[in-house]
Design a protein around this motif. Structure first.
Motif, PDB file in Angstrom:
ATOM      1  N   UNK A  16      66.837  32.351 -28.667  1.00  0.00           N
ATOM      2  CA  UNK A  16      67.240  33.163 -27.517  1.00  0.00           C
ATOM      3  C   UNK A  16      66.093  34.072 -27.076  1.00  0.00           C
ATOM      4  N   UNK A  17      65.392  34.652 -28.063  1.00  0.00           N
ATOM      5  CA  UNK A  17      64.257  35.522 -27.743  1.00  0.00           C
ATOM      6  C   UNK A  17      63.195  34.730 -26.980  1.00  0.00           C
ATOM      7  N   UNK A  18      62.885  33.535 -27.470  1.00  0.00           N
ATOM      8  CA  UNK A  18      61.867  32.712 -26.819  1.00  0.00           C
ATOM      9  C   UNK A  18      62.285  32.331 -25.398  1.00  0.00           C
ATOM     10  N   UNK A  19      63.550  31.941 -25.239  1.00  0.00           N
ATOM     11  CA  UNK A  19      64.017  31.547 -23.900  1.00  0.00           C
ATOM     12  C   UNK A  19      63.916  32.723 -22.932  1.00  0.00           C
ATOM     13  N   UNK A  20      64.278  33.918 -23.407  1.00  0.00           N
ATOM     14  CA  UNK A  20      64.206  35.085 -22.520  1.00  0.00           C
ATOM     15  C   UNK A  20      62.765  35.415 -22.161  1.00  0.00           C
ATOM     16  N   UNK A  21      61.832  34.992 -23.007  1.00  0.00           N
ATOM     17  CA  UNK A  21      60.404  35.228 -22.725  1.00  0.00           C
ATOM     18  C   UNK A  21      59.802  34.095 -21.899  1.00  0.00           C
ATOM     19  N   UNK A  22      60.640  33.127 -21.488  1.00  0.00           N
ATOM     20  CA  UNK A  22      60.138  32.078 -20.593  1.00  0.00           C
ATOM     21  C   UNK A  22      59.650  30.817 -21.295  1.00  0.00           C
ATOM     22  N   UNK A  23      59.850  30.740 -22.628  1.00  0.00           N
ATOM     23  CA  UNK A  23      59.355  29.573 -23.373  1.00  0.00           C
ATOM     24  C   UNK A  23      60.365  28.426 -23.307  1.00  0.00           C
ATOM     25  N   UNK A  24      59.916  27.236 -23.729  1.00  0.00           N
ATOM     26  CA  UNK A  24      60.775  26.050 -23.783  1.00  0.00           C
ATOM     27  C   UNK A  24      61.328  25.880 -25.189  1.00  0.00           C
ATOM     28  N   UNK A  25      62.645  25.690 -25.287  1.00  0.00           N
ATOM     29  CA  UNK A  25      63.301  25.511 -26.587  1.00  0.00           C
ATOM     30  C   UNK A  25      64.242  24.312 -26.513  1.00  0.00           C
ATOM     31  N   UNK A  26      64.096  23.372 -27.436  1.00  0.00           N
ATOM     32  CA  UNK A  26      65.045  22.252 -27.513  1.00  0.00           C
ATOM     33  C   UNK A  26      66.190  22.649 -28.438  1.00  0.00           C
ATOM     34  N   UNK A  27      67.404  22.274 -28.034  1.00  0.00           N
ATOM     35  CA  UNK A  27      68.581  22.667 -28.825  1.00  0.00           C
ATOM     36  C   UNK A  27      69.617  21.548 -28.776  1.00  0.00           C
ATOM     37  N   UNK A  28      70.470  21.493 -29.827  1.00  0.00           N
ATOM     38  CA  UNK A  28      71.488  20.450 -29.848  1.00  0.00           C
ATOM     39  C   UNK A  28      72.640  20.774 -28.907  1.00  0.00           C
TER      40      UNK A  28
END
Ligand code: AMP
Ligand code: MG
Length: 327
Positions: A16-28
């Motif tokens: 969640x922290x990474x997504x809020x910082x604009x990064x790409x995160x893969x999730x199930x």
């Protein structure tokens, strides 16, 4: 470097922290692994297209933790609310009119006046969406045109080094992407068969218009209605042959039900011909036969016939695209 972490509380908080910082995160999700980014950030959305090599005319699905959240960005009419009550959280995507005040970047919707939205039914996706508290654009977490990922390892196979993080929540349950339904006109139009069978949708809202199956529909170009539905998609490296009754000496067999005698390399989708089991094993099966088949010097994947009802519609759609001439 792409990090893989377990989808526990700490992993979800970091994602969640990474997504809020604009990064790409893969999730199930319950369908396949998604490649998430903040849908309100132009840079984050652009990063999805770059990481996947996805053409900009192919719009993304926005993910929410509730129908009310989705209602901030699209107009949820009576029909949409009824479908949401029945199928959300779940593998149904609704294409709806975008609100003028929508928070979603135009790029995420490929500049269209409509937006595709869904609430996924996976505890990790829902926990992540709640923690981020932003709409998350999330296509499947694979390079554009390739087979969709149903495990964290599949994600890394295609996107390692291109994304910040993959949350490992084990293999996905449905194994096929969501059903995409266009509700902007009457009647509703099935844009993509997927994890919710058409029959279940029709039981709730009556008859849905369905396009011609791939191969009968035409020229390989995406249609105006659903710009991303390219004919060649979900493609392993080996060519795919459909409606196989047996496998040649140079073929690997994707079996549904008892495999014909003499077949060498076989991946069984479902020995008992169960469509749900077959759907959950389809993408992994294509990946396994592709890798093993090439290692053994085989030339092709031969796929046995799957019935054209229930989840079979979506399985056949993916197989036809996997077998379509490559663009
Ligand atoms: P993916 O995220 O890779 O599963 O693909 C999303 C699918 O939804 C693509 O086939 C898109 O063409 C379709 N889609 C997304 N947004 C829209 C939209 N606004 N109108 C029609 N189809 C859409
Ligand atoms: Mg995809």
């Amino acid at each position: 470097m792409t990090r893989q972490v377990a989808a526990d509380d700490a992993g979800i908080a970091e994602a969640a922290r990474l997504l809020r910082a604009g990064a790409l995160v893969a999730f199930p999700t319950e369908t396949v692994y998604g490649l998430g980014a903040d849908a309100t950030s132009e840079a984050a959305v652009e990063a999805i297209f770059r990481a996947k090599g996805r053409p900009h005319f192919n719009p993304l699905i926005c993910h929410y933790c509730s129908a009310d959240e989705a209602g901030e960005d699209v107009v949820l009419g009576g029909l949409a609310r009824r479908l949401a009550e029945h199928f959300w959280p779940g593998p149904l995507t609704l294409v709806l009119a975008r609100r003028p005040a929508s928070r979603i970047r135009q790029l995420a919707g490929a500049g269209l006046s409509t937006l595709a939205v869904r609430v996924p039914a996976h505890p990790v996706s829902l926990a992540l969406l709640r923690a981020v508290a932003l709409p998350i654009a999330a296509p499947s977490a694979n390079r554009s045109g390739q087979v969709s990922p149903t495990t964290a390892q599949h994600v890394l196979d295609g996107l390692s080094g291109r994304i910040a993080l993959v949350l490992d929540g084990g293999p996905t349950e449905v194994g096929l992407e969501s059903t995409v339904l266009d509700l902007t006109g009457e009647p509703a139009v099935l844009l993509r068969p997927g994890g919710v069978p058409l029959e279940a949708i029709e039981a709730v809202i009556g008859s849905v218009r369905r396009p011609l199956p791939i191969g009968l529909a035409g020229n390989g170009r995406p249609t105006l209605q659903s710009p991303g539905l390219l004919v060649s998609h979900y493609a392993p490296e080996l060519p795919v042959r459909l409606d196989a009754r047996m496998a040649g000496a140079d073929e690997a067999l994707l079996a549904f039900g008892p495999a014909p005698p003499g077949a060498g390399l076989v991946f069984q989708l479902s020995g008992r011909r169960d469509l749900g089991e077959a759907a959950s094993r389809l993408f992994g099966g294509l990946r396994t036969l592709d890798a093993e088949g090439r290692r053994l010097g085989l030339r092709r994947i031969a796929a046995m016939t799957v019935p054209e009802h229930g989840l079979g519609l979506a399985i056949n759609d993916r197989l036809r695209r996997a077998a379509a001439p490559r663009g």
